[in-house]
Write a protein that holds these residues in place. Structure first.
Motif, PDB file in Angstrom:
ATOM      1  N   CYS A 272      -6.153  -8.415  -2.457  1.00 43.33           N
ATOM      2  CA  CYS A 272      -5.720  -8.561  -1.060  1.00 43.33           C
ATOM      3  C   CYS A 272      -6.342  -7.502  -0.155  1.00 43.33           C
ATOM      4  CB  CYS A 272      -4.198  -8.426  -0.978  1.00 43.33           C
ATOM      5  SG  CYS A 272      -3.279  -9.420  -2.174  1.00 43.33           S
ATOM      6  N   ARG A 273      -6.730  -6.400  -0.763  1.00 42.61           N
ATOM      7  CA  ARG A 273      -7.131  -5.204  -0.028  1.00 42.61           C
ATOM      8  C   ARG A 273      -8.381  -5.369   0.830  1.00 42.61           C
ATOM      9  NH1 ARG A 273      -7.832   0.259  -3.233  1.00 42.61           N
ATOM     10  NH2 ARG A 273      -9.929  -0.547  -3.359  1.00 42.61           N
ATOM     11  N   ALA A 274      -9.200  -6.356   0.561  1.00 40.35           N
ATOM     12  CA  ALA A 274     -10.378  -6.576   1.404  1.00 40.35           C
ATOM     13  C   ALA A 274      -9.954  -6.944   2.830  1.00 40.35           C
ATOM     14  CB  ALA A 274     -11.248  -7.684   0.818  1.00 40.35           C
ATOM     15  N   CYS A 275      -8.753  -7.503   2.959  1.00 47.06           N
ATOM     16  CA  CYS A 275      -8.286  -7.966   4.275  1.00 47.06           C
ATOM     17  C   CYS A 275      -7.009  -7.284   4.765  1.00 47.06           C
ATOM     18  CB  CYS A 275      -8.039  -9.473   4.230  1.00 47.06           C
ATOM     19  SG  CYS A 275      -9.524 -10.436   3.884  1.00 47.06           S
ATOM     20  N   HIS A 276      -6.201  -6.745   3.863  1.00 43.13           N
ATOM     21  CA  HIS A 276      -4.890  -6.193   4.224  1.00 43.13           C
ATOM     22  C   HIS A 276      -4.741  -4.758   3.736  1.00 43.13           C
ATOM     23  CE1 HIS A 276      -3.245 -10.092   5.436  1.00 43.13           C
ATOM     24  NE2 HIS A 276      -3.868 -10.602   4.392  1.00 43.13           N
ATOM     25  N   GLN A 277      -3.960  -3.986   4.470  1.00 42.21           N
ATOM     26  CA  GLN A 277      -3.640  -2.622   4.069  1.00 42.21           C
ATOM     27  C   GLN A 277      -2.125  -2.434   4.053  1.00 42.21           C
ATOM     28  OE1 GLN A 277      -5.623   0.292   6.545  1.00 42.21           O
ATOM     29  NE2 GLN A 277      -7.655  -0.539   6.103  1.00 42.21           N
ATOM     30  N   VAL A 278      -1.673  -1.470   3.253  1.00 41.19           N
ATOM     31  CA  VAL A 278      -0.285  -1.013   3.236  1.00 41.19           C
ATOM     32  C   VAL A 278      -0.295   0.501   3.140  1.00 41.19           C
ATOM     33  CG1 VAL A 278       0.777  -3.084   2.227  1.00 41.19           C
ATOM     34  CG2 VAL A 278      -0.103  -1.297   0.727  1.00 41.19           C
ATOM     35  N   GLY A 279       0.804   1.099   3.505  1.00 35.16           N
ATOM     36  CA  GLY A 279       0.917   2.555   3.415  1.00 35.16           C
ATOM     37  C   GLY A 279       0.971   3.184   4.790  1.00 35.16           C
ATOM     38  N   GLU A 280       1.187   4.491   4.814  1.00 37.23           N
ATOM     39  CA  GLU A 280       1.391   5.202   6.078  1.00 37.23           C
ATOM     40  C   GLU A 280       0.177   5.169   6.996  1.00 37.23           C
ATOM     41  OE1 GLU A 280       3.710   8.903   5.930  1.00 37.23           O
ATOM     42  OE2 GLU A 280       4.016   8.453   3.796  1.00 37.23           O
ATOM     43  N   SER A 281      -1.010   5.052   6.438  1.00 37.54           N
ATOM     44  CA  SER A 281      -2.213   5.021   7.280  1.00 37.54           C
ATOM     45  C   SER A 281      -2.767   3.596   7.463  1.00 37.54           C
ATOM     46  CB  SER A 281      -3.293   5.919   6.685  1.00 37.54           C
ATOM     47  OG  SER A 281      -3.670   5.449   5.403  1.00 37.54           O
ATOM     48  N   ALA A 282      -1.980   2.592   7.087  1.00 40.29           N
ATOM     49  CA  ALA A 282      -2.442   1.194   7.156  1.00 40.29           C
ATOM     50  C   ALA A 282      -2.766   0.784   8.582  1.00 40.29           C
ATOM     51  CB  ALA A 282      -1.384   0.265   6.579  1.00 40.29           C
ATOM     52  N   LYS A 283      -3.809  -0.024   8.680  1.00 38.61           N
ATOM     53  CA  LYS A 283      -4.241  -0.572   9.970  1.00 38.61           C
ATOM     54  C   LYS A 283      -4.440  -2.069   9.807  1.00 38.61           C
ATOM     55  CE  LYS A 283      -6.884   3.551  11.334  1.00 38.61           C
ATOM     56  NZ  LYS A 283      -6.157   4.429  10.503  1.00 38.61           N
ATOM     57  N   ASN A 284      -4.432  -2.778  10.926  1.00 38.15           N
ATOM     58  CA  ASN A 284      -4.832  -4.177  10.916  1.00 38.15           C
ATOM     59  C   ASN A 284      -6.336  -4.213  10.739  1.00 38.15           C
ATOM     60  OD1 ASN A 284      -2.204  -5.062  11.518  1.00 38.15           O
ATOM     61  ND2 ASN A 284      -2.558  -4.810  13.700  1.00 38.15           N
ATOM     62  N   VAL A 285      -6.805  -5.038   9.820  1.00 37.48           N
ATOM     63  CA  VAL A 285      -8.244  -5.199   9.616  1.00 37.48           C
ATOM     64  C   VAL A 285      -8.534  -6.693   9.743  1.00 37.48           C
ATOM     65  CG1 VAL A 285      -8.775  -3.028   8.445  1.00 37.48           C
ATOM     66  CG2 VAL A 285      -7.810  -4.869   7.118  1.00 37.48           C
ATOM     67  N   VAL A 286      -9.141  -7.298   8.771  1.00 39.38           N
ATOM     68  CA  VAL A 286      -9.368  -8.747   8.808  1.00 39.38           C
ATOM     69  C   VAL A 286      -8.025  -9.467   8.885  1.00 39.38           C
ATOM     70  CG1 VAL A 286     -10.297 -10.719   7.538  1.00 39.38           C
ATOM     71  CG2 VAL A 286     -11.562  -8.564   7.591  1.00 39.38           C
ATOM     72  N   GLY A 287      -7.031  -8.948   8.163  1.00 38.26           N
ATOM     73  CA  GLY A 287      -5.660  -9.454   8.197  1.00 38.26           C
ATOM     74  C   GLY A 287      -4.731  -8.356   8.681  1.00 38.26           C
TER      75      GLY A 287
ATOM     76  N   ALA B 298       8.604  -0.483   7.166  1.00 34.39           N
ATOM     77  CA  ALA B 298       7.790  -0.843   8.338  1.00 34.39           C
ATOM     78  C   ALA B 298       6.814   0.269   8.756  1.00 34.39           C
ATOM     79  CB  ALA B 298       8.705  -1.221   9.503  1.00 34.39           C
ATOM     80  N   ASP B 299       7.137   1.518   8.428  1.00 35.70           N
ATOM     81  CA  ASP B 299       6.263   2.643   8.761  1.00 35.70           C
ATOM     82  C   ASP B 299       5.265   2.945   7.645  1.00 35.70           C
ATOM     83  OD1 ASP B 299       7.495   3.087  11.250  1.00 35.70           O
ATOM     84  OD2 ASP B 299       9.059   4.284  10.295  1.00 35.70           O
ATOM     85  N   GLY B 300       5.326   2.159   6.572  1.00 35.77           N
ATOM     86  CA  GLY B 300       4.395   2.369   5.464  1.00 35.77           C
ATOM     87  C   GLY B 300       4.850   3.412   4.466  1.00 35.77           C
ATOM     88  N   LYS B 301       6.056   3.925   4.661  1.00 37.93           N
ATOM     89  CA  LYS B 301       6.597   4.900   3.704  1.00 37.93           C
ATOM     90  C   LYS B 301       7.172   4.149   2.520  1.00 37.93           C
ATOM     91  CE  LYS B 301       7.479   8.613   6.841  1.00 37.93           C
ATOM     92  NZ  LYS B 301       7.776   8.550   8.214  1.00 37.93           N
TER      93      LYS B 301
END
Length: 125
Positions: free
Chosen positions: A31-46, A120-123
């Motif tokens: 999933c990581r090519a398009c999505h991120q999780v965690g405190e520093s996560a950003k919107n990317v492809v997804g 929701a904050d990635g914690k």
């Protein structure tokens, strides 16, 4: 004796249904090519997937969703996500998510366990 066997089988099924977050972290590599999780996560492809469960579909600030996703009326709970991640285009026709889906219940249970760790904050909870 057969009652004990049924109890053991039921416990094994319940344990599997819970998923393994460590194994889910490995599944998330798909999933990581398009999505991120965690405190520093950003919107990317997804969109980022922090705080996924309980959130309405098409609702991450700053991400440009398809109309199909925004208007799906879905709220992400485990059952809805599990159904979606098997075949995203079947669950939300018109979604722009181009992913064939996770095909095994174990992978799905594990990635759910992994994603449930993030608020929701990635914690991690």
């Amino acid at each position: 004796m057969w009652i004990a066997g049924l109890a053991i089988a039921a416990l094994a099924t319940a344990a599997r249904a819970e998923g393994d977050a460590a194994a889910g972290e490995k599944v998330f590599l798909k999933c990581r090519a398009c999505h991120q999780v965690g405190e520093s996560a950003k919107n990317v492809v997804g969109p980022k997937l922090n705080g996924l469960f309980g959130r309405k579909a098409g609702n991450v600030e700053g991400y440009s969703y398809s109309e199909a996703n925004k208007n799906s009326g879905l709220t992400w709970d485990e059952a809805t996500f599990k159904d979606y991640i098997k075949d995203p285009k079947a669950k939300i026709p018109g979604t722009k998510m181009v992913f064939a889906g996770l095909k095994t219940d174990k992978e799905i249970d594990d990635v759910v366990a992994y994603l449930k760790q993030f608020d929701a904050d990635g914690k991690k909870k």
